[in-house]
Each structure stands twice: as C-alpha cells, then as structure tokens.
Write an enzyme that holds these catalytic residues in place. Structure first.
Site, PDB file in Angstrom:
ATOM      1  N   ASN A  12      -0.731  -5.691 -10.099  1.00 37.71           N
ATOM      2  CA  ASN A  12      -1.675  -4.925 -10.918  1.00 37.71           C
ATOM      3  C   ASN A  12      -1.134  -3.503 -11.026  1.00 37.71           C
ATOM      4  OD1 ASN A  12      -3.798  -3.562 -12.071  1.00 37.71           O
ATOM      5  ND2 ASN A  12      -5.227  -3.854 -10.366  1.00 37.71           N
ATOM      6  N   LYS A  14      -2.244  -1.170 -12.716  1.00 38.77           N
ATOM      7  CA  LYS A  14      -3.297  -0.177 -12.994  1.00 38.77           C
ATOM      8  C   LYS A  14      -2.830   0.713 -14.157  1.00 38.77           C
ATOM      9  CE  LYS A  14      -4.819  -0.758  -8.285  1.00 38.77           C
ATOM     10  NZ  LYS A  14      -5.456  -0.238  -7.093  1.00 38.77           N
ATOM     11  N   HIS A  90     -12.464  -5.838 -10.679  1.00 33.20           N
ATOM     12  CA  HIS A  90     -11.758  -4.974  -9.732  1.00 33.20           C
ATOM     13  C   HIS A  90     -12.715  -3.873  -9.269  1.00 33.20           C
ATOM     14  CE1 HIS A  90      -8.879  -2.215  -7.969  1.00 33.20           C
ATOM     15  NE2 HIS A  90      -8.018  -3.220  -7.943  1.00 33.20           N
ATOM     16  N   GLU A  92     -12.296  -0.875  -8.874  1.00 33.63           N
ATOM     17  CA  GLU A  92     -12.202   0.346  -9.696  1.00 33.63           C
ATOM     18  C   GLU A  92     -13.027   0.204 -10.979  1.00 33.63           C
ATOM     19  OE1 GLU A  92      -7.907   0.588  -9.645  1.00 33.63           O
ATOM     20  OE2 GLU A  92      -8.014   0.989  -7.497  1.00 33.63           O
ATOM     21  N   GLU A 162     -10.214  -8.057  -1.962  1.00 39.58           N
ATOM     22  CA  GLU A 162      -9.636  -6.717  -1.874  1.00 39.58           C
ATOM     23  C   GLU A 162     -10.636  -5.772  -1.208  1.00 39.58           C
ATOM     24  OE1 GLU A 162      -6.309  -6.132  -5.024  1.00 39.58           O
ATOM     25  OE2 GLU A 162      -8.196  -5.397  -5.834  1.00 39.58           O
ATOM     26  N   GLY A 168      -4.958   1.180  -1.893  1.00 35.52           N
ATOM     27  CA  GLY A 168      -4.264   2.452  -2.117  1.00 35.52           C
ATOM     28  C   GLY A 168      -4.321   3.397  -0.935  1.00 35.52           C
ATOM     29  N   SER A 207      -3.115  -2.576  -0.098  1.00 32.53           N
ATOM     30  CA  SER A 207      -1.959  -2.065   0.647  1.00 32.53           C
ATOM     31  C   SER A 207      -1.034  -3.162   1.161  1.00 32.53           C
ATOM     32  CB  SER A 207      -2.417  -1.141   1.790  1.00 32.53           C
ATOM     33  OG  SER A 207      -3.093  -0.013   1.264  1.00 32.53           O
TER      34      SER A 207
HETATM   35  P1  13P Z   1      -2.690  -1.297  -3.521  1.00 35.06           P
HETATM   36  O1  13P Z   1      -1.741  -2.441  -3.291  1.00 35.06           O
HETATM   37  O2  13P Z   1      -2.041  -0.098  -4.143  1.00 35.06           O
HETATM   38  O3  13P Z   1      -3.487  -0.975  -2.288  1.00 35.06           O
HETATM   39  O4  13P Z   1      -3.749  -1.793  -4.629  1.00 35.06           O
HETATM   40  C1  13P Z   1      -4.371  -3.015  -4.462  1.00 35.06           C
HETATM   41  C2  13P Z   1      -5.122  -3.319  -5.685  1.00 35.06           C
HETATM   42  O5  13P Z   1      -6.118  -2.691  -5.999  1.00 35.06           O
HETATM   43  C3  13P Z   1      -4.618  -4.399  -6.550  1.00 35.06           C
HETATM   44  O6  13P Z   1      -5.541  -4.776  -7.498  1.00 35.06           O
END
Ligand code: 13P
Length: 245
Positions: A12, A14, A90, A92, A162, A168, A207
């Site tokens: 992803n 983003k 997600h 976010e 997640e 992140g 992560s």
């Molecule tokens: P990270 O791997 O940067 O922690 O992000 C995970 C994520 O949100 C994937 O959708």
C-alpha cells in the site's frame, strides 16, 4: 501456513511514489512463484502499470456506481483499468474520511459485486487494546461486513489485521500478538462457515519490514502482509515477498 492458502503480499503505497518508482516496480520486481503480489499505488498512477508481472490494487473506491460524487471512482472504473484488488476500511480512511463500519460494509459488497477482491482492513487503537475491548471491537468490524455481504464473501474476501498503533510507527505486533488476533478472526469466520474460513486469507499489516517479516509470516494464521513504508523500497518489498513464499 496451510497449503490451501496461497500467501498474498500487498504493498500500500498510500500517497507516496512517483513515475520513476512505478517504472522500477514494473521493470524490476521479480517474483517467486507461489506468492500473490499486489501493488496499490495512488490511483493516478494505475494506468502506468501496464504489463506489470503482479496484480494492481486500488486504495479506495466509492460504494456508488456513478453520479455526482466529486473526487470518487467506482469499482467498475478501476476494473476497466485492470485493477483486481481494493483496500477497504483502512484506518486512515476510517479516521481521516469518517468511514464507518456501515460504509466499509457497503464498499466491500460493491467490490465483491464488481467481481473484485476486497482487502478489508480492521484493527484497534492502543486505547482500545488497553481497555480490554480488543476482541469485541474487532468482532464489530468483521460482523458489519459479513452481515452485509454474507458467507459468500469468503474465501474471496481478504482480511488485513492492522493494529493502528503499529502503522507507520516502527512498533510491530509481536508474532504471538498477531497470531492471537489472526486465530480469533479465523474462529469468527469459522462460526459462519468453517471450510470457507480455512481458505480465507488473513494478512498482517503494521511496520512489517524486511527484518521482521519471516517471523510474522511463519505464524499459522498469518497468510501474508499489507505493507506500507517497506513497499516503497523494491529490495525490502522483494525480501518480504520471498519470506512469504
Ligand atoms: P506501515 O507498513 O508503513 O506501518 O503501514 C502499514 C499500512 O498501513 C499498510 O496498509
């Protein structure tokens, strides 16, 4: 990992990446057989992935077919560009765009109706985990979708666990913490249809990187990863994909 589930690793991106990164993935990502790979770039780059050796995913789509929804795109529109998978729910999107469990359920249904594969994200905040409501919270996120989509959503539906506190942050759930939740998710699915649940893929995200991937992916109920930051580096992403195979 059970043989009946082909591992899946999804990147992803983003709101990251550029045309140079697109080119390097299209031309240089070499894949071991036995692992399904999906790259989910920003939507504006999707058409630039022609002839990629892996599947293309979107990071969001509208629950509506068409109409006055400025800034949105439908599942069918994405499908017409070759998109096969869509990340939905997600954290976010839930936090920044107010996507409720009901909206995520409608989107998941529209995705399945379009003949595409939803990668449904669920996961708790640190506060929820610490309050002891972890499993009830996750059950609510799963139930909303399964009530809208029915058991026929399985085994196409992919669930990505997640934990928000791991996204992140560089803090990863331990393999034991992740396995505990993945086993819970599968047991919830099993109550509806045990056979389909045993074929449904459950990914870990938060992560996951080139160093910690093997240990996480070695857990019985972890069938792959949803990778954020590490999916922007072709070497790291390749290492993770190989660890899943
Ligand atoms: P990270 O791997 O940067 O922690 O992000 C995970 C994520 O949100 C994937 O959708």
């Amino acid at each position: 990992m059970e043989c009946s589930r082909t591992p899946l690793v999804a990147g992803n991106w983003k709101m990251n990446g550029d045309l140079q990164l697109v080119d390097s993935f299209v031309n240089e990502l070499k894949i071991d057989s036995g692992v399904d790979i999906v790259i989910c770039p920003p939507a504006c780059f999707i058409a630039k992935f022609e002839n990629a050796q892996f599947s293309i995913g979107a990071q969001n789509a509208s629950q509506f077919d068409k109409g006055a929804y400025t800034g949105e795109q439908s599942f069918d529109m994405l499908k017409s560009l070759g998109v096969t998978h869509v990340v939905l729910g997600h954290s976010e999107r839930r936090e920044q765009h107010g996507e409720t469990n009901d909206v995520v359920a409608l989107k998941t249904k529209a995705c399945l109706d379009a003949g595409m594969t939803p990668i449904l994200c669920i996961g708790e905040s640190l506060e929820t985990r610490q309050s002891g409501d972890l499993f009830a919270f996750l059950k609510g996120q799963i139930d909303a979708v399964l009530e809208a989509c029915g058991t026929q959503a399985m085994p196409t539906l992919v669930i990505a666990y997640e934990p928000i506190w791991a996204i992140g942050t560089g803090v990863t759930a331990s393999p034991e913490q992740a396995q505990e939740v993945h086993a819970f998710i599968r047991s919830e699915l099993s109550q509806l249809d045990a056979e389909k649940a045993s074929k449904t893929r459950i990914l870990y995200g938060g992560s996951m990187n080139a160093k910690n991937a093997s240990e996480l992916l070695a857990q019985n109920d972890i069938d792959g990863g949803l990778i954020g930051g590490a999916s922007l580096k072709i070497e790291d992403f390749t290492t993770i994909c190989n660890a899943a195979g």
